[in-house]
Scaffold this motif. Structure first.
Motif, short mmCIF file in Angstrom:
data_model
loop_
_atom_site.label_atom_id
_atom_site.label_comp_id
_atom_site.label_asym_id
_atom_site.label_seq_id
_atom_site.Cartn_x
_atom_site.Cartn_y
_atom_site.Cartn_z
N GLU A 383 42.62 32.08 45.02
CA GLU A 383 42.75 31.56 46.38
C GLU A 383 44.04 30.75 46.54
N MET A 384 44.38 29.98 45.52
CA MET A 384 45.60 29.15 45.61
C MET A 384 46.87 29.99 45.48
N PHE A 385 46.82 31.03 44.63
CA PHE A 385 48.02 31.82 44.34
C PHE A 385 47.66 33.31 44.39
N PRO A 386 47.48 33.85 45.58
CA PRO A 386 47.01 35.24 45.71
C PRO A 386 48.00 36.29 45.23
N ASP A 387 49.25 35.91 45.00
CA ASP A 387 50.25 36.89 44.58
C ASP A 387 50.42 36.96 43.06
N ALA A 388 49.57 36.26 42.31
CA ALA A 388 49.69 36.30 40.84
C ALA A 388 49.51 37.73 40.35
N ALA A 389 50.34 38.13 39.40
CA ALA A 389 50.35 39.52 38.94
C ALA A 389 49.29 39.81 37.88
N PHE A 390 48.97 38.83 37.05
CA PHE A 390 48.00 39.07 35.98
C PHE A 390 47.49 37.75 35.43
N ILE A 391 46.51 37.86 34.56
CA ILE A 391 45.89 36.71 33.89
C ILE A 391 46.25 36.79 32.41
N HIS A 392 46.60 35.67 31.82
CA HIS A 392 46.85 35.62 30.38
C HIS A 392 45.89 34.61 29.77
N SER A 393 44.93 35.10 28.98
CA SER A 393 43.94 34.24 28.35
C SER A 393 44.36 33.96 26.91
#
Length: 852
Positions: A383-393
């Motif tokens: 919701e805060m950053f809808p343009d994020a490309a991917f998640i890094h865990s």
């Protein structure tokens, strides 16, 4: 005599079918006199089996199934064949016969982590409080020819604590946390890990293991250690999967590909089959029928999982930029739901992604609660950053490596089907192959980061996204040489294709909590960090210590002191920034250790931290890459506020000239950084000058109306609507700052002065330093704050107005005052606050004090 659970014809031994119900009975050969030791009344209290109606295709249930069990701290194989006790001809007639669930908590028949216990197990060795190593269970199911012909496989679930292994007709069909089993030690072994609650594992029995007539099921349940507090076993279900039954697709997760033009995807099937991924432009999907002209790619990897299912890994690509796609996975006749994802622009050098710390689903002992916290973090981040490309865990996706119910929780958020994720192998993930079958990491190389244990998840990997080369290291293998060789290899092959190098490993080398003093961590800190710096790694992302920390710029193990505030840094070649993520689910937190404790454990001392944070709230980092600049900002998920931000300029890039937004604020001004920050936040624009520039007028006093505007722009709600009637008699509704002043009054930040004519705000009066402290206190101080007894300022006494507010501002590092001629600190509460000091107050309140 063997225990029998029959579903077809009546039985002479073990069970009888009565009116279509399954009833377990005991024959004379199963009398108590055959037992090696008598069963206490407490253990046998629930032994009576009730009539149970098993549905067609159901073979086991806690209510219907009675198990022969052995809990006497003796190897049932004796001196014979190790697995003789798993075979149908083994004589278990002396074993007690009871219904599950089985268990014990500190030797008592009570619930184990909320799970009921029907039959008490003999937890301890005779005369001790040392745990029995292994418990053994046997039961039978009968299958007639018609049933057998219809069976593709049997599938079910078993809940257990700790490790468990399953055999059918002497063939092992499942092993959970038992990878360390050593056949030379016999059957009595401690196996598993020291975790909190029983886990649920899936059991799959291939049809070719089964036979017409009696089929022997054998279970070994292992304690993890002599001092464990509990033991638990409940075989919850075992059901037929018919030959003509559609396959079940599960555990779908979208992963990063080798670069931004591809996406990997992983999923499970419950039986052997060819698998594929199909994808098409989202515009071609009508929401009902998957596009007939979809592109298809067969599984690149497939095999059996640790719990008997079958994993599939496939790749979608090449993809086009700024496009939306739909996809599904499975096999003909058995497809997953349709999911959608989008690509961004390619080759721009500008993108953003999330860094996620340990989700570790199940660590709290409550999988549902951890799943909810993890899901909320991804919801807030998106919701805060809808343009994020991917998640890094950065690792520890789950608490227990073989706990499939925990993986269900980790994979629950829909973002894991719509936004690709890269994962790091954590110490809680590594114990089985579940991690490497659940996730399809690109360019996985098992020649590096490999412990040599085939039943564990192994290997290092890499991928490129736009202008960043990401290198994932399996730090469960702490051999520095293997990681050095891998990074060297990847850089030699791919280094010219990226500007940035970001490494990631689970075990934080530069953390501040429990693990910071572990000698294996200290070893990585002092031995791996020089390697990464020397090889040109710019940023390292880590987890493991359930607290947040960020280092100063490090040259190997040595901190670089060039940037006092460490909030915007320009590393040189061979210098690195390390960031450690806190919990992303709230499942576990660690307290920050004292600098003295960490320093005592490390021969190089405690000298590396620029920021440490622990407020026991789930968090995440938003990382934005813009050419040669990488901004790493970390956020709480409850109020969505940022608690740390660092701007890293890429080593080797041309450093931009530092300029001032105001002609009257030179770059060497006392509060230049704070004033520039104020400008960049949009809090102030200053006054325009004739030549097109702007003035800040740093030494002027700030008026109360301008102060209201500053505070509203930082803390106010853009959607706020001021009342039609002014709360102050001296502030008209058409005043240029009426909205901002009304917001102050409505939020009780300012009440003004009471006069016979009504409340006055006095907008054009300068604001004093004590009143400024009061305003900030009312915005940011916790309810119930108690000021310290001793004031740090000579001119702030017990009778000083706003003493509490000034004390709070001092404790937060918002103000430091002045050192007077007599060497004592002064606050000067009644002095008007200058505009440069106002910038410093706000900057310190939001992002902490600059160390300069």
């Amino acid at each position: 005599m063997r225990s029998r659970i029959r579903r077809t014809t009546g039985a002479a031994l073990g069970v009888a079918l009565v009116g279509g119900l399954l009833t377990a009975v005991s024959t004379p050969a199963l009398a108590d006199t055959s037992l090696p030791t008598p069963i206490s009344d407490d253990r046998a209290a629930d032994s009576a089996a009730a009539a149970v109606d098993l549905a067609p295709g159901q073979h086991l249930s806690p209510e219907a199934t009675q198990w022969r069990y052995h809990d006497l701290a003796q190897d049932p194989a004796g001196d014979g064949d190790l697995l003789s006790w798993t075979l149908a001809d083994y004589d278990d007639s002396a074993w007690p016969l009871e219904n599950g669930p089985f268990g014990a908590l500190r030797g008592e028949k009570v619930d184990v982590s909320g799970q009921p216990v029907t039959t008490l197990l003999n937890q301890y060795k005779a005369g001790t409080t040392s745990n029995v190593e292994t418990f053994f269970f046997r039961a039978e199911i009968d299958l007639d020819a018609a049933e057998l012909a219809d069976i593709s496989r049997l599938t079910g679930t078993v809940r257990h604590d700790d490790a468990l292994a399953v055999w059918v007709n002497g063939e092992k069909v499942g092993g959970f946390l038992d990878d360390a089993f050593d056949p030379t030690l016999g059957n009595m072994q401690y196996l598993g890990d020291s975790r909190s609650a029983p886990i649920v594992s899936s059991v799959n029995v291939p049809g070719d293991v089964l036979a017409e007539g009696e089929n022997q099921i054998a279970i070994a349940l292992y304690q993890d250690r002599a001092s464990s507090s509990d033991i638990y076993f409940n075989f919850e279900s075992l059901d037929t999967v018919a030959i003509d039954e559609p396959l079940t697709v599960s555990d779908v997760v979208l992963n990063v590909g080798s670069d931004e033009t591809t996406r990997n995807v992983a999923w499970y099937l419950n039986d052997v089959a060819d698998g594929e991924v199909q994808w098409a432009p989202a515009s071609a999907y009508d929401g009902v029928t998957f596009p007939a002209n979809a592109t298809s790619t067969p599984s690149a990897r497939t095999g059996q999982t640790h719990d008997g299912r079958f994993y599939h890994h496939a790749t979608m690509g090449p993809l086009t930029e700024n496009a939306s796609y739909v996809y599904r996975v499975g096999t003909e006749g058995s497809w997953s739901e349709v999911h959608e994802f989008s690509t961004g622009a390619f080759g721009t050098g500008a993108f953003e992604f999330f860094m996620i710390g340990d989700a570790q689903i199940g660590s709290s002992g409550n999988v549902e609660r951890d799943t909810a916290g993890w899901t909320n973090t991804l919801d807030v981040a998106e919701e805060m950053f809808p343009d994020a490309a991917f998640i890094h865990s950065v690792g520890d996706q789950v608490e227990r490596a073989g706990a499939e119910n925990e993986y269900v929780g980790f994979l629950a958020p829909e973002q894991l089907r719509t936004m690709p994720i890269a994962t790091i192998n954590g110490n809680h993930d590594v114990g089985t192959t579940a991690y490497e079958t659940h996730f399809f990491m690109p360019n996985l190389d098992k020649d590096f980061g490999n412990s040599g244990v085939d039943t564990r998840s192994q290997g290092n990997y890499w991928y490129i996204y736009d202008n960043v080369l990401f290198i994932g290291l399996n730090s469960n293998v702490m051999d520095v040489a293997t990681h050095e060789a891998f990074v060297e290899k990847v850089l030699a092959e791919q280094g010219e294709n990226a500007d940035w190098v970001v490494a990631s490993l689970h075990h934080s080398m530069f953390s501040v909590a429990n693990h910071s003093i572990n000698q294996n961590i200290v070893g990585l800190r002092n031995n791996l960090s020089p390697v990464l710096s020397e090889l040109g790694v710019d940023v390292v992302l880590m987890g493991h210590d359930h607290s947040y920390s960020r280092t100063r710029v490090m040259e190997g193990r040595t901190p670089v002191e060039t940037w006092d505030d460490q909030l915007e840094v320009h590393p040189e070649e061979g210098q690195t920034v390390y960031v450690t993520g806190n919990s992303s689910s709230g499942s576990k937190y660690y307290d920050i250790r004292t600098p003295e404790a960490i320093g005592a454990a490390d021969p190089n001392g405690y000298n590396y931290v620029a920021k440490a944070w622990q407020e026991y709230v789930p968090s995440f980092a938003h990382i934005e890459v813009d050419g040669d600049v990488m901004t790493i900002a970390s956020y709480r998920t409850d109020d969505r506020s940022s608690f740390d931000e660092v701007v890293v300029h890429r080593a080797g890039a041309e450093e931009p000239e530092v300029t001032s937004p105001f002609v009257d604020v030179p770059t060497d001004s006392l509060f230049f950084s704070e004033i520039r920050w104020l400008f960049e936040r949009g809090i102030t624009t200053g006054w325009p000058t004739a030549d097109g520039g702007a003035e800040y007028r740093p030494l002027d006093s700030i008026n109360r109306d301008a102060m209201a505007a500053f505070l509203f722009r930082e803390f106010g709600d853009e959607g706020y609507r001021a009342p039609e009637t002014s709360p102050f008699v001296d502030v008209a509704t058409d005043n240029q700052f009426y909205k901002e002043i009304a917001w102050l009054a409505e939020n009780e930040i300012s009440t003004g002065w009471a006069t016979p004519a009504g409340a006055e705000f006095r907008p054009l009066s300068p604001i004093n330093r004590d009143a400024m402290a009061a305003f900030l206190f009312r915005i940011g101080a916790p309810e119930g704050y108690v000021a310290p007894a001793v004031s740090p300022f000579k001119d702030v006494t017990d009778t000083t107005a706003y003493r509490t507010e000034i004390m709070w501002a001092a404790e937060q590092g918002i103000t430091f005052g002045w050192i007077g001629n007599d060497g004592t600190a002064q606050f000067q509460p009644l002095s008007p606050i200058a505009r440069d000091a106002m910038a410093a107050f706000l900057s310190r309140m939001i992002q902490g004090p600059l160390e300069s």
